[in-house]
Design an enzyme around this catalytic site. Structure first.
Site, PDB file in Angstrom:
ATOM      1  N   GLY A  12      57.531 -15.825  86.321  1.00  0.00           N
ATOM      2  CA  GLY A  12      57.090 -16.854  85.370  1.00  0.00           C
ATOM      3  C   GLY A  12      57.786 -18.176  85.621  1.00  0.00           C
ATOM      4  O   GLY A  12      58.118 -18.901  84.687  1.00  0.00           O
ATOM      5  N   ASN A  75      61.661 -13.458  83.650  1.00  0.00           N
ATOM      6  CA  ASN A  75      61.438 -14.497  82.637  1.00  0.00           C
ATOM      7  C   ASN A  75      60.001 -14.507  82.117  1.00  0.00           C
ATOM      8  O   ASN A  75      59.757 -14.942  80.996  1.00  0.00           O
ATOM      9  CB  ASN A  75      61.795 -15.863  83.255  1.00  0.00           C
ATOM     10  CG  ASN A  75      61.225 -17.010  82.460  1.00  0.00           C
ATOM     11  OD1 ASN A  75      61.764 -17.386  81.419  1.00  0.00           O
ATOM     12  ND2 ASN A  75      60.108 -17.565  82.911  1.00  0.00           N
ATOM     13  N   SER A 131      64.765 -12.504  73.712  1.00  0.00           N
ATOM     14  CA  SER A 131      64.518 -13.469  72.632  1.00  0.00           C
ATOM     15  C   SER A 131      65.397 -13.124  71.431  1.00  0.00           C
ATOM     16  O   SER A 131      65.756 -11.961  71.224  1.00  0.00           O
ATOM     17  CB  SER A 131      63.050 -13.387  72.198  1.00  0.00           C
ATOM     18  OG  SER A 131      62.842 -14.096  70.998  1.00  0.00           O
ATOM     19  N   TYR A 145      55.755  -8.456  69.911  1.00  0.00           N
ATOM     20  CA  TYR A 145      56.610  -9.338  70.709  1.00  0.00           C
ATOM     21  C   TYR A 145      58.085  -8.995  70.466  1.00  0.00           C
ATOM     22  O   TYR A 145      58.862  -8.803  71.414  1.00  0.00           O
ATOM     23  CB  TYR A 145      56.328 -10.796  70.345  1.00  0.00           C
ATOM     24  CG  TYR A 145      57.214 -11.787  71.071  1.00  0.00           C
ATOM     25  CD1 TYR A 145      56.948 -12.167  72.382  1.00  0.00           C
ATOM     26  CD2 TYR A 145      58.338 -12.336  70.445  1.00  0.00           C
ATOM     27  CE1 TYR A 145      57.765 -13.070  73.049  1.00  0.00           C
ATOM     28  CE2 TYR A 145      59.157 -13.237  71.107  1.00  0.00           C
ATOM     29  CZ  TYR A 145      58.864 -13.602  72.404  1.00  0.00           C
ATOM     30  OH  TYR A 145      59.690 -14.486  73.064  1.00  0.00           O
ATOM     31  N   ALA A 146      58.454  -8.907  69.182  1.00  0.00           N
ATOM     32  CA  ALA A 146      59.854  -8.584  68.854  1.00  0.00           C
ATOM     33  C   ALA A 146      60.240  -7.224  69.441  1.00  0.00           C
ATOM     34  O   ALA A 146      61.334  -7.065  69.996  1.00  0.00           O
ATOM     35  CB  ALA A 146      60.058  -8.591  67.342  1.00  0.00           C
ATOM     36  N   LYS A 149      60.911  -7.399  73.159  1.00  0.00           N
ATOM     37  CA  LYS A 149      62.177  -8.051  73.510  1.00  0.00           C
ATOM     38  C   LYS A 149      63.379  -7.179  73.129  1.00  0.00           C
ATOM     39  O   LYS A 149      64.391  -7.160  73.841  1.00  0.00           O
ATOM     40  CB  LYS A 149      62.256  -9.424  72.844  1.00  0.00           C
ATOM     41  CG  LYS A 149      61.192 -10.406  73.333  1.00  0.00           C
ATOM     42  CD  LYS A 149      61.262 -10.628  74.843  1.00  0.00           C
ATOM     43  CE  LYS A 149      60.361 -11.771  75.307  1.00  0.00           C
ATOM     44  NZ  LYS A 149      60.484 -12.028  76.759  1.00  0.00           N
TER      45      LYS A 149
HETATM   46  P1  NAD Z   1      55.639 -20.258  79.001  1.00  0.00           P
HETATM   47  O1  NAD Z   1      54.409 -19.762  78.334  1.00  0.00           O
HETATM   48  O2  NAD Z   1      55.835 -21.724  79.164  1.00  0.00           O
HETATM   49  O3  NAD Z   1      55.777 -19.580  80.438  1.00  0.00           O
HETATM   50  C1  NAD Z   1      55.595 -18.212  80.582  1.00  0.00           C
HETATM   51  C2  NAD Z   1      55.606 -17.846  82.057  1.00  0.00           C
HETATM   52  O4  NAD Z   1      55.236 -16.463  82.131  1.00  0.00           O
HETATM   53  C3  NAD Z   1      54.583 -18.645  82.860  1.00  0.00           C
HETATM   54  O5  NAD Z   1      55.124 -19.009  84.118  1.00  0.00           O
HETATM   55  C4  NAD Z   1      53.441 -17.666  83.065  1.00  0.00           C
HETATM   56  O6  NAD Z   1      52.789 -17.830  84.306  1.00  0.00           O
HETATM   57  C5  NAD Z   1      54.155 -16.320  83.025  1.00  0.00           C
HETATM   58  N1  NAD Z   1      53.233 -15.296  82.556  1.00  0.00           N
HETATM   59  C6  NAD Z   1      52.711 -15.132  81.322  1.00  0.00           C
HETATM   60  N2  NAD Z   1      51.814 -14.128  81.338  1.00  0.00           N
HETATM   61  C7  NAD Z   1      51.772 -13.648  82.614  1.00  0.00           C
HETATM   62  C8  NAD Z   1      51.036 -12.638  83.259  1.00  0.00           C
HETATM   63  N3  NAD Z   1      50.122 -11.881  82.623  1.00  0.00           N
HETATM   64  N4  NAD Z   1      51.244 -12.431  84.579  1.00  0.00           N
HETATM   65  C9  NAD Z   1      52.119 -13.186  85.248  1.00  0.00           C
HETATM   66  N5  NAD Z   1      52.850 -14.168  84.693  1.00  0.00           N
HETATM   67  C10 NAD Z   1      52.670 -14.392  83.390  1.00  0.00           C
HETATM   68  O7  NAD Z   1      56.821 -19.577  78.226  1.00  0.00           O
HETATM   69  P2  NAD Z   1      58.366 -19.971  78.037  1.00  0.00           P
HETATM   70  O8  NAD Z   1      58.520 -20.532  76.688  1.00  0.00           O
HETATM   71  O9  NAD Z   1      58.881 -20.741  79.204  1.00  0.00           O
HETATM   72  O10 NAD Z   1      59.010 -18.510  77.984  1.00  0.00           O
HETATM   73  C11 NAD Z   1      59.686 -17.902  79.070  1.00  0.00           C
HETATM   74  C12 NAD Z   1      60.362 -16.649  78.554  1.00  0.00           C
HETATM   75  O11 NAD Z   1      61.265 -16.999  77.519  1.00  0.00           O
HETATM   76  C13 NAD Z   1      59.394 -15.630  77.964  1.00  0.00           C
HETATM   77  O12 NAD Z   1      59.779 -14.341  78.315  1.00  0.00           O
HETATM   78  C14 NAD Z   1      59.540 -15.855  76.477  1.00  0.00           C
HETATM   79  O13 NAD Z   1      59.223 -14.704  75.718  1.00  0.00           O
HETATM   80  C15 NAD Z   1      61.001 -16.218  76.374  1.00  0.00           C
HETATM   81  N6  NAD Z   1      61.323 -16.974  75.160  1.00  0.00           N
HETATM   82  C16 NAD Z   1      60.754 -18.186  74.924  1.00  0.00           C
HETATM   83  C17 NAD Z   1      61.067 -18.860  73.745  1.00  0.00           C
HETATM   84  C18 NAD Z   1      60.467 -20.182  73.419  1.00  0.00           C
HETATM   85  O14 NAD Z   1      60.619 -20.626  72.273  1.00  0.00           O
HETATM   86  N7  NAD Z   1      59.834 -20.870  74.339  1.00  0.00           N
HETATM   87  C19 NAD Z   1      61.966 -18.281  72.853  1.00  0.00           C
HETATM   88  C20 NAD Z   1      62.529 -17.054  73.130  1.00  0.00           C
HETATM   89  C21 NAD Z   1      62.212 -16.412  74.296  1.00  0.00           C
END
Ligand code: NAD
Length: 239
Positions: A12, A75, A131, A145-146, A149
């Site tokens: 990701g 990620n 998360s 989701y929770a 994680k």
């Molecule tokens: P984002 O949506 O901007 O990016 C998600 C990434 O995951 C992208 O690169 C996407 O290509 C990849 N992805 C999603 N579904 C996919 C699939 N089916 N196959 C292949 N790749 C896939 O998200 P983000 O906010 O940058 O989050 C990154 C990580 O951090 C995630 O695991 C998310 O749960 C976690 N997170 C984010 C937050 C937040 O507030 N942004 C908070 C806590 C945890």
């Protein structure tokens, strides 16, 4: 310490937190392979909703990195709502998709990494992006989701305990809200300012802040830290 320069797979890594991690690691001299949903000039595409995709991704990443991977950063993740009164078919489909992408695919990559580290007789690291929801829970539309994680946290602790003696170090990062596309949607859907008032720091995290923690764990964290879960949430959830 991973080999120098360390070879790192970031899932990701095409946007949001993942892109910040790739940028930080690259600036620090690591040789990084980026993964995203689709093949691009820079990223290996693999739709992690497909149960076979993580294995295929591993093989392609290993090939691109000349047969050696030292660190995997899981990620990639989705944050997709499902209402409690959705049809049972939709409910099951949502649970299955979220658990597959957020947990099973990460588990498959951890497994391949551990087997690879064992085969090489070399140390290796795993950094899993979970998360705050793992500890605090999430909205009524995001039980799955929770749960995914929380599963990631438990999985990573199990790996840390099970493989430390073989030189495998495993860490989890638990961000709160991080200003990426995903969080912007979430913040606006939750009334923005009200939610910010729940964060003592007064703002959501920047992707670069999460990236600096991930890079530290990937490159520098002392071995005795294995199994640690690091929070990045502006003190919105302290434990
Ligand atoms: P984002 O949506 O901007 O990016 C998600 C990434 O995951 C992208 O690169 C996407 O290509 C990849 N992805 C999603 N579904 C996919 C699939 N089916 N196959 C292949 N790749 C896939 O998200 P983000 O906010 O940058 O989050 C990154 C990580 O951090 C995630 O695991 C998310 O749960 C976690 N997170 C984010 C937050 C937040 O507030 N942004 C908070 C806590 C945890």
């Amino acid at each position: 310490m991973p080999a120098s320069p360390p070879h790192i797979l970031v899932t990701g890594g095409t946007r949001g937190i993942g892109a910040a991690i790739v940028e930080t690691l690259t600036a620090r001299g690591a040789r990084v392979v980026t993964h995203g949903s689709k093949d691009t000039e820079t990223a290996i595409g693999a739709d992690l909703a497909d149960p076979a995709a993580a294995g295929a991704l591993w093989d392609r990443a290993l090939d691109r990195l000349g047969g050696r991977i030292d660190v995997v950063i899981n990620n990639a993740g989705v944050f997709e709502p499902i209402a409690v009164d959705a049809s049972v078919d939709d409910w099951h489909a949502a649970w299955s998709r979220t658990l597959q992408i957020n947990l099973q695919a990460a588990a498959d990559l951890c497994r391949r990494a551990i087997l690879h580290y064992r085969e090489r007789g070399a140390p290796g690291r795993l950094v899993n992006i979970a998360s705050r929801a793992a500890y605090r829970g999430d909205s009524p539309a995001h039980w799955h989701y929770a749960a995914s994680k929380a599963g990631m946290v438990a999985m990573t602790k199990s790996i840390a305990r099970g493989y430390a003696a073989q030189g495998v170090l495993a860490f989890t990062v638990c961000p709160g809200f991080v200003m990426t596309g995903m969080a912007e949607d979430y913040l606006s859907s939750r009334g923005g300012d009200k939610l910010l008032a729940d964060i003592p720091l007064g703002r959501v995290a920047d992707p670069a802040e999460v990236a600096s923690v991930a890079a530290y764990l990937a490159l520098e964290a002392p071995a005795s830290m294995t199994g640690a879960v690091l929070d990045v949430n502006g003190a919105s959830f302290v434990r």
